[in-house]
Scaffold this active site. Structure first.
Site, PDB file in Angstrom:
ATOM      1  N   CYS A 160       2.565  -0.311  -6.721  1.00 50.56           N
ATOM      2  CA  CYS A 160       3.480  -1.454  -6.807  1.00 50.56           C
ATOM      3  C   CYS A 160       4.019  -1.561  -8.230  1.00 50.56           C
ATOM      4  O   CYS A 160       5.121  -2.048  -8.452  1.00 50.56           O
ATOM      5  CB  CYS A 160       2.766  -2.737  -6.401  1.00 50.56           C
ATOM      6  SG  CYS A 160       1.225  -2.996  -7.289  1.00 50.56           S
ATOM      7  N   GLU A 163       1.417 -10.839  -2.856  1.00 51.92           N
ATOM      8  CA  GLU A 163       1.509  -9.778  -3.877  1.00 51.92           C
ATOM      9  C   GLU A 163       2.416  -8.710  -3.293  1.00 51.92           C
ATOM     10  O   GLU A 163       1.963  -7.844  -2.534  1.00 51.92           O
ATOM     11  CB  GLU A 163       0.126  -9.189  -4.168  1.00 51.92           C
ATOM     12  CG  GLU A 163      -0.860 -10.173  -4.765  1.00 51.92           C
ATOM     13  CD  GLU A 163      -0.660 -10.409  -6.259  1.00 51.92           C
ATOM     14  OE1 GLU A 163       0.176  -9.721  -6.876  1.00 51.92           O
ATOM     15  OE2 GLU A 163      -1.351 -11.287  -6.796  1.00 51.92           O
TER      16      GLU A 163
HETATM   17  P1  NAD Z   1       3.697  -2.764   4.163  1.00 52.39           P
HETATM   18  O1  NAD Z   1       4.398  -4.037   3.872  1.00 52.39           O
HETATM   19  O2  NAD Z   1       4.325  -1.817   5.100  1.00 52.39           O
HETATM   20  O3  NAD Z   1       2.234  -3.079   4.761  1.00 52.39           O
HETATM   21  C1  NAD Z   1       1.293  -3.828   4.047  1.00 52.39           C
HETATM   22  C2  NAD Z   1       0.343  -4.497   5.004  1.00 52.39           C
HETATM   23  O4  NAD Z   1       1.040  -5.522   5.722  1.00 52.39           O
HETATM   24  C3  NAD Z   1      -0.231  -3.579   6.081  1.00 52.39           C
HETATM   25  O5  NAD Z   1      -1.546  -3.968   6.344  1.00 52.39           O
HETATM   26  C4  NAD Z   1       0.664  -3.840   7.270  1.00 52.39           C
HETATM   27  O6  NAD Z   1       0.076  -3.556   8.510  1.00 52.39           O
HETATM   28  C5  NAD Z   1       0.931  -5.320   7.108  1.00 52.39           C
HETATM   29  N1  NAD Z   1       2.193  -5.786   7.683  1.00 52.39           N
HETATM   30  C6  NAD Z   1       3.388  -5.163   7.649  1.00 52.39           C
HETATM   31  N2  NAD Z   1       4.325  -5.937   8.227  1.00 52.39           N
HETATM   32  C7  NAD Z   1       3.704  -7.071   8.616  1.00 52.39           C
HETATM   33  C8  NAD Z   1       4.142  -8.256   9.280  1.00 52.39           C
HETATM   34  N3  NAD Z   1       5.415  -8.423   9.658  1.00 52.39           N
HETATM   35  N4  NAD Z   1       3.232  -9.220   9.534  1.00 52.39           N
HETATM   36  C9  NAD Z   1       1.945  -9.081   9.158  1.00 52.39           C
HETATM   37  N5  NAD Z   1       1.465  -7.972   8.532  1.00 52.39           N
HETATM   38  C10 NAD Z   1       2.345  -6.979   8.265  1.00 52.39           C
HETATM   39  O7  NAD Z   1       3.403  -2.068   2.764  1.00 52.39           O
HETATM   40  P2  NAD Z   1       2.781  -0.629   2.466  1.00 52.39           P
HETATM   41  O8  NAD Z   1       3.773   0.424   2.808  1.00 52.39           O
HETATM   42  O9  NAD Z   1       1.413  -0.536   3.039  1.00 52.39           O
HETATM   43  O10 NAD Z   1       2.597  -0.706   0.872  1.00 52.39           O
HETATM   44  C11 NAD Z   1       3.651  -0.522  -0.030  1.00 52.39           C
HETATM   45  C12 NAD Z   1       4.268  -1.842  -0.463  1.00 52.39           C
HETATM   46  O11 NAD Z   1       3.248  -2.722  -0.933  1.00 52.39           O
HETATM   47  C13 NAD Z   1       5.209  -1.659  -1.631  1.00 52.39           C
HETATM   48  O12 NAD Z   1       6.301  -2.523  -1.469  1.00 52.39           O
HETATM   49  C14 NAD Z   1       4.364  -2.063  -2.839  1.00 52.39           C
HETATM   50  O13 NAD Z   1       5.098  -2.463  -3.955  1.00 52.39           O
HETATM   51  C15 NAD Z   1       3.572  -3.194  -2.240  1.00 52.39           C
HETATM   52  N6  NAD Z   1       2.339  -3.439  -2.980  1.00 52.39           N
HETATM   53  C16 NAD Z   1       2.289  -4.553  -3.774  1.00 52.39           C
HETATM   54  C17 NAD Z   1       1.162  -4.797  -4.553  1.00 52.39           C
HETATM   55  C18 NAD Z   1       1.088  -5.978  -5.463  1.00 52.39           C
HETATM   56  O14 NAD Z   1       0.002  -6.299  -5.932  1.00 52.39           O
HETATM   57  N7  NAD Z   1       2.183  -6.652  -5.765  1.00 52.39           N
HETATM   58  C19 NAD Z   1       0.064  -3.922  -4.475  1.00 52.39           C
HETATM   59  C20 NAD Z   1       0.142  -2.815  -3.634  1.00 52.39           C
HETATM   60  C21 NAD Z   1       1.296  -2.585  -2.893  1.00 52.39           C
END
Ligand code: NAD
Length: 520
Positions: free
Chosen positions: A304, A270
């Site tokens: 998102c 997601e």
């Molecule tokens: P992010 O990608 O920085 O982090 C999300 C999660 O992934 C965190 O727990 C982080 O520690 C982990 N993470 C980051 N890089 C990783 C890697 N290389 N390997 C494993 N884990 C990793 O995102 P954010 O800043 O927390 O949230 C914002 C983003 O999330 C936006 O792009 C938003 O659109 C998206 N989002 C999508 C949905 C959806 O349902 N499509 C919902 C909420 C947020």
């Protein structure tokens, strides 16, 4: 005005606070305080210290997956309606703690009270949904081509579900996954965002308190490992995690998908969105303007599904632009704990810096700022130490490079169109495919938009903004958004494995496709 110290006791967090430190893992209900370098926690509202987190290491991740695997072996044999009963108890406990959970979400994300309470309500709603589902995890009976044979499809529990969640929905994303996973007979290991670890601890405390009174549920059903991307990668790589459900940026999704694919595991992604709304000459402009302002500026543009691109027909563009500028000028920015505030802070300094850099880039690409965009100075309802901005509205000459990017901040690009086909093509021209909307009172325009040649997004709404989905529908998006579906409809099938059974009720052994094997 409440602070973290007011919430620690009501949320059951006191048991885990050691001096000013918080545990990086809860394994089988026991807190672990790894000796890894600590991570300082700060409130996005005013920079107040929330203590230090001691993040999990590879050792804790492995241990927690191991314990979850053991819990799964017992839980998968508990009848599904009984598993639903556990989730019902969890839902009742969430109802009782709704307000304080929402307050903690506000303190960790900067969401206003109403949106934070809405997020906790999503947890309650998914519990109700999962409870009903626990009596409807149905398969199929299929006609067999062979006499006295039957074909069945059954759905069985899957295993350990790893959940990696984003900061902007610190409870709902996990709850959507975990409540369905539990009802489907799985154990869950959660790696929340490093920006919202206390909300994760509070949710885990609530579930563990509920599990204690539920004789046939092992404590290891719900595990927590905290920390940054490296902790998420340990989880993604672990071969005992049957499904990795990851929510966050496209960059994160690429890394997680590759790690899971390398071991031929399953992932449910997601990821980021870059959501558009089309406003046609037949739109109810009053309704459209209200929906657009909530979708674009609400949650300080940190959903998102936030609206980022507005495609407006030439005929109504001036009128709509005027309404939006007026509405934007009345948005109250400030401390989200104040009841009059509509726009809280950005999550951190990096988010503010990125927003400012993107606005400069948009200007270089021909953008014209219609209103907002600047940081808000401290004073009055705006505390020092937070990162507050006026939501930005820009007129863009076309869909330039910067418009193709998801900037996780309140920036709305307004572009004009002449033909609906062109607007739909622009809607679909970006690499993400999460949410979209059309505002029109013309049935045919709406039909084209939600039809096969219309919006290519997972969510396509009519006279409803791009954000604020209900839990009853399947939620998710196409293309770089990852293709996953969570929450309602048949999303539960992601958390189960399908077994096809062929049963022979007779004495003969006819082979499929008429194959003969044996003496002629
Ligand atoms: P992010 O990608 O920085 O982090 C999300 C999660 O992934 C965190 O727990 C982080 O520690 C982990 N993470 C980051 N890089 C990783 C890697 N290389 N390997 C494993 N884990 C990793 O995102 P954010 O800043 O927390 O949230 C914002 C983003 O999330 C936006 O792009 C938003 O659109 C998206 N989002 C999508 C949905 C959806 O349902 N499509 C919902 C909420 C947020």
């Amino acid at each position: 005005m409440y602070t973290l110290s007011d919430l620690i006791a009501p949320l059951g967090l006191a048991r885990w606070q050691q001096a000013d430190c918080w545990p990086g893992a809860i394994i089988d209900g026991i807190a672990h305080y790894p000796s890894s370098p600590s991570q300082a926690l700060h409130c996005p509202i005013d920079g107040a210290s929330h203590g230090d987190l001691l993040p999990a290491s590879a050792v804790e991740v492995k241990a927690s997956v191991g314990c979850a695997s053991v819990a799964f072996e017992a839980w998968r044999c508990v009848p599904a309606p009984r598993r639903g009963e556990l989730v019902r108890h969890i839902g009742e406990a969430v109802r009782a703690r709704k307000r304080v959970l929402a307050q903690l979400i506000t303190l960790e994300t900067g969401k206003i009270a109403s949106e934070a309470e809405g997020e906790v309500q999503e947890w309650i709603d998914i519990c109700d949904y999962a409870l009903g589902l626990s009596r409807q995890l149905y398969g199929l009976t299929i006609a067999s081509e062979r006499p006295q044979h039957r074909l069945l499809e059954q759905w069985h529990p899957l295993g350990v579900v790893g959940v990696i969640s984003a900061f902007n929905f610190p409870i709902a994303v996990w709850a959507w996954n975990a409540m369905l996973a539990l009802v489907c007979g799985n154990a869950v290991v959660w790696k929340p965002s490093e920006k919202t670890p206390l909300t994760a601890l509070a949710a885990t405390a609530l579930v563990l308190d509920t599990l204690r009174d539920f004789a046939d549920a092992p404590a290891g059903l719900v595990q927590l490992v905290q920390g940054n991307a490296s902790v998420g990668l340990h989880l993604a790589r672990d071969p005992h995690v049957t499904l990795v459900s990851a929510t966050g940026s496209v960059t994160m999704g690429r890394a997680v998908a590759q790690a899971v694919a390398a071991r031929l595991g399953r992932s449910l992604l997601e990821l980021g969105g870059n959501n558009a709304a089309i406003v046609t000459p037949n739109a109810d402009l009053e309704l459209a303007a209200r929906a657009i302002v909530f979708a674009a500026a609400g949650t300080c543009g940190q959903r998102c599904t936030s609206l980022r691109r507005l495609l407006v027909h030439e005929e109504v563009a001036d009128a709509l632009q005027e309404k939006l500028v007026t509405a934007y000028q009345h948005l109250s920015v400030g401390d989200p704990r104040q009841p009059t505030t509509l726009i809280g802070p950005l999550i951190d300094a990096a988010a503010l810096a990125r927003m400012q850099a993107v606005l400069i880039q948009a200007h270089k690409e021909g953008g014209h700022l219609l209103c907002g965009g600047s940081p808000v100075r401290a004073g009055g309802h705006v505390p020092a130490g937070g990162h507050y901005v006026h939501p930005a509205l820009l007129a863009m000459p076309e869909q330039t490079d910067v418009v193709h990017e998801e900037t996780f901040a309140p920036i709305l690009y307004l572009m004009r169109y002449e033909r609906l086909d062109d607007a739909i093509a622009l809607n679909n021209a970006v690499s993400q495919g999460l949410s979209s909307a059309i505002f029109t009172t013309d049935l045919r325009e709406a039909g084209v938009f939600i039809g096969p040649a219309g919006s290519d997004c997972g969510l396509a709404n009519v006279n409803v903004g791009t954000s604020g989905a209900e839990i009853g529908g399947a939620f998710g998006g196409e293309k770089n958004t990852g293709g996953g579906r969570e929450s309602g409809s048949d999303a539960w099938k992601n958390y189960m494995r399908r077994a096809t059974n062929t049963l022979n009720d007779g004495n003969a052994l006819p082979l499929a496709q008429g194959i003969r094997f044996g003496p002629a």
